[in-house]
Design an enzyme around this catalytic site. Structure first.
Site, PDB file in Angstrom:
ATOM      1  N   LYS A 122       0.760  -1.134   0.021  1.00 30.52           N
ATOM      2  CA  LYS A 122      -0.083   0.103   0.137  1.00 30.52           C
ATOM      3  C   LYS A 122       0.840   1.290   0.042  1.00 30.52           C
ATOM      4  CE  LYS A 122      -4.404  -1.367   1.676  1.00 30.52           C
ATOM      5  NZ  LYS A 122      -5.431  -1.441   2.943  1.00 30.52           N
ATOM      6  N   LYS A 167      -7.954 -11.259  -8.923  1.00 21.73           N
ATOM      7  CA  LYS A 167      -8.927 -11.443  -8.141  1.00 21.73           C
ATOM      8  C   LYS A 167     -10.203 -10.087  -8.081  1.00 21.73           C
ATOM      9  CE  LYS A 167      -8.229  -8.959  -3.640  1.00 21.73           C
ATOM     10  NZ  LYS A 167      -8.557  -9.155  -2.333  1.00 21.73           N
ATOM     11  N   LYS A 214     -12.099  -4.083  -5.447  1.00 16.80           N
ATOM     12  CA  LYS A 214     -12.781  -2.851  -5.587  1.00 16.80           C
ATOM     13  C   LYS A 214     -11.670  -1.836  -6.100  1.00 16.80           C
ATOM     14  CE  LYS A 214     -11.982  -1.865  -0.782  1.00 16.80           C
ATOM     15  NZ  LYS A 214     -11.759  -3.114  -0.179  1.00 16.80           N
TER      16      LYS A 214
HETATM   17  P1  ATP Z   1      -8.989  -4.379  -1.943  1.00 20.64           P
HETATM   18  O1  ATP Z   1      -9.447  -4.061  -3.304  1.00 20.64           O
HETATM   19  O2  ATP Z   1      -8.326  -3.189  -1.226  1.00 20.64           O
HETATM   20  O3  ATP Z   1      -8.001  -5.459  -2.240  1.00 20.64           O
HETATM   21  P2  ATP Z   1     -10.954  -6.051  -1.458  1.00 20.64           P
HETATM   22  O4  ATP Z   1     -12.192  -5.670  -2.498  1.00 20.64           O
HETATM   23  O5  ATP Z   1     -10.167  -7.122  -2.027  1.00 20.64           O
HETATM   24  O6  ATP Z   1      -9.843  -4.912  -1.241  1.00 20.64           O
HETATM   25  P3  ATP Z   1     -10.933  -6.481   1.228  1.00 20.64           P
HETATM   26  O7  ATP Z   1     -11.508  -5.564   2.150  1.00 20.64           O
HETATM   27  O8  ATP Z   1      -9.533  -6.704   1.230  1.00 20.64           O
HETATM   28  O9  ATP Z   1     -11.638  -6.362  -0.455  1.00 20.64           O
HETATM   29  O10 ATP Z   1     -11.523  -8.003   1.664  1.00 20.64           O
HETATM   30  C1  ATP Z   1     -12.689  -8.165   2.529  1.00 20.64           C
HETATM   31  C2  ATP Z   1     -12.902  -9.500   2.476  1.00 20.64           C
HETATM   32  O11 ATP Z   1     -13.473 -10.111   1.416  1.00 20.64           O
HETATM   33  C3  ATP Z   1     -11.782 -10.377   3.030  1.00 20.64           C
HETATM   34  O12 ATP Z   1     -12.025 -11.517   3.844  1.00 20.64           O
HETATM   35  C4  ATP Z   1     -11.526 -11.097   1.350  1.00 20.64           C
HETATM   36  O13 ATP Z   1     -10.807 -12.320   1.831  1.00 20.64           O
HETATM   37  C5  ATP Z   1     -12.618 -11.203   0.868  1.00 20.64           C
HETATM   38  N1  ATP Z   1     -12.473 -11.017  -0.433  1.00 20.64           N
HETATM   39  C6  ATP Z   1     -11.903  -9.714  -1.144  1.00 20.64           C
HETATM   40  N2  ATP Z   1     -12.043 -10.116  -2.493  1.00 20.64           N
HETATM   41  C7  ATP Z   1     -12.105 -11.285  -2.723  1.00 20.64           C
HETATM   42  C8  ATP Z   1     -12.601 -12.236  -3.839  1.00 20.64           C
HETATM   43  N3  ATP Z   1     -12.142 -11.530  -5.063  1.00 20.64           N
HETATM   44  N4  ATP Z   1     -12.759 -13.347  -3.925  1.00 20.64           N
HETATM   45  C9  ATP Z   1     -13.109 -13.965  -2.486  1.00 20.64           C
HETATM   46  N5  ATP Z   1     -12.821 -13.123  -1.391  1.00 20.64           N
HETATM   47  C10 ATP Z   1     -12.726 -12.017  -1.323  1.00 20.64           C
END
Ligand code: ATP
Ligand code: LTN
Length: 365
Positions: free
Chosen positions: A139, A222, A225
């Site tokens: 980050k 993956k 957001k």
């Molecule tokens: P960022 O974009 O900042 O990485 P994010 O949208 O991936 O954020 P987080 O806030 O990091 O989301 O994750 C919240 C929860 O959602 C965590 O438990 C994470 O493992 C799960 N998660 C996030 N993205 C995925 C995905 N693509 N598939 C399955 N689980 C996910």
């Protein structure tokens, strides 16, 4: 006026009398997790990878779920947007099935013990140890290392405080959070050995790879957001027409056969994973049902399945958002429940590190 005196004996009594914040023996094991309020909507990855799992867990465990808004200010934030996103996230948790009567649901900043314990843990964490946290490295590179705040640096220590306050046996998170849970284990073990048995050492409950959802436009990355384009993202609160369009335009491959092969057919495999996650059917059954059919059939059916599944969630979330006072009341109730556990742990911690017991009238600490 006589000041209350504190002797070592007082401190020892305080420790013995400290209410135990652990689940009573023979009762359900405790789990704890949270998702940052950093977007206007959760996406399908958050839903299938985390939320669905939480909803299942609240039946079996003493579950504690929260919205880590203190973590959300480790990068620059807009105040009105943060307040909105905190409510939006809470509304989606509940609309998605988190039941406030079965678990404890709260907003982190409403339980001041998180910040209080984080300070104590900051003081037993090595600078080098904190520097090894990969999420900080990623980050701070993304935001430019000059821009990175000290809060972002100590983010994992605040996360350790979130966890250790509630004495959970398990922390359900994605693989990317494993290192932070490991740090909270190390800090629990260190504190216990320096100051006496205080914290439960938590286990990471890592979600299965099968629950991972990929970007519809870039199915090797993956769903996130922070993706470059929103077209690969399915947001829980999006208009169903947008969702259907994104599913129908999902990247697949030049073949025609519908089968699960993560390596060679990431796009189709991702659609099958989503289908299975939403319908509850095993992937093999879906593959068998679509034998001889075209990708277009799968996409049209999946678009319908997903939009129908999300419609009531979206509706309920909007109902909560239309009545923020009611939502705030539910969250305040959750914070009160959480504080019962958190304050007991913090009282114990304060006594163990040698802080005087508070003898005033402004609350317990
Ligand atoms: P960022 O974009 O900042 O990485 P994010 O949208 O991936 O954020 P987080 O806030 O990091 O989301 O994750 C919240 C929860 O959602 C965590 O438990 C994470 O493992 C799960 N998660 C996030 N993205 C995925 C995905 N693509 N598939 C399955 N689980 C996910
Ligand atoms: N860092 C986590 C969110 C988070 C969390 C926690 C998860 C903050 N505190 C405690 C589990 C337990 C994330 O970004 N997903």
């Amino acid at each position: 006026m006589t000041l209350p005196s504190t002797t070592e004996a007082d401190a020892a009594t305080l420790m013995q009398n400290a209410p135990d914040s652990r689940p009573a023996p023979g009762t359900k094991q405790r789990v704890l997790s949270g998702m940052q309020p950093s977007a206007d909507s959760l996406h399908l990855g958050n839903y299938l990878g985390a939320l669905v799992n939480w909803v299942r867990m609240q039946e079996e465990y003493d579950a504690v779920f929260f919205i880590p808004d203190l973590h959300a200010i480790t990068v620059p934030q807009d105040p009105a947007e943060l307040a909105h996103r905190t409510r939006v996230t809470a509304a989606q948790y509940i609309a998605g099935g988190v039941d406030v009567d079965k678990c404890t649901l709260f907003v982190q900043s409403q339980v001041p013990e998180h910040a209080q314990l984080a300070w104590v843990l900051n003081c037993i964490t090595g600078f080098g140890e904190a520097s090894r946290m990969t999420q900080f490295k990623d980050k701070s590179l993304r935001h430019g290392s000059d821009q990175a705040s000290v809060g972002l640096f100590t983010y994992p220590i605040l996360q350790a405080a979130d966890i250790l306050l509630y004495q959970p046996q398990g922390v359900p998170v994605g693989e990317d959070q494993r290192q932070h849970v490991e740090l909270s284990r190390d800090l629990a073990i260190r504190f216990n050995s320096r100051f006496g048995e205080t914290f439960t050492v938590p286990e990471p409950f890592i979600q299965k790879e099968s629950a991972k959802i990929y970007d519809l436009q870039n199915p090797v990355g993956k769903m996130s957001k922070s993706a470059e384009s929103p077209n690969g993202l399915i947001n829980l609160l999006d208009d169903p027409k947008i969702t259907a369009k994104r599913i129908k335009s999902a990247v697949t491959d030049a073949e025609t056969e519908i089968r699960f092969d993560r390596e060679n057919k990431p796009g189709v495999s991702n659609l099958l994973t989503i289908y299975s996650g939403i319908s509850g059917l095993p992937v093999e059954k879906i593959v068998a049902d679509y034998e001889g059919k075209m990708y277009g059939h799968l996409k049209v059916d999946l678009a319908e399945l997903v939009t129908e599944h999300l419609a009531p969630i979206r509706e309920r979330a909007h109902e909560f958002l239309a009545d923020p006072a009611e939502l705030d009341k539910l969250l305040a109730h959750g914070a009160d429940k959480a504080r019962e556990i958190a304050s007991a742990t913090l009282r114990d911690v304060y006594a163990r590190v040698g802080f005087l017991p508070y003898a005033g009238t402004q609350g317990s600490l």
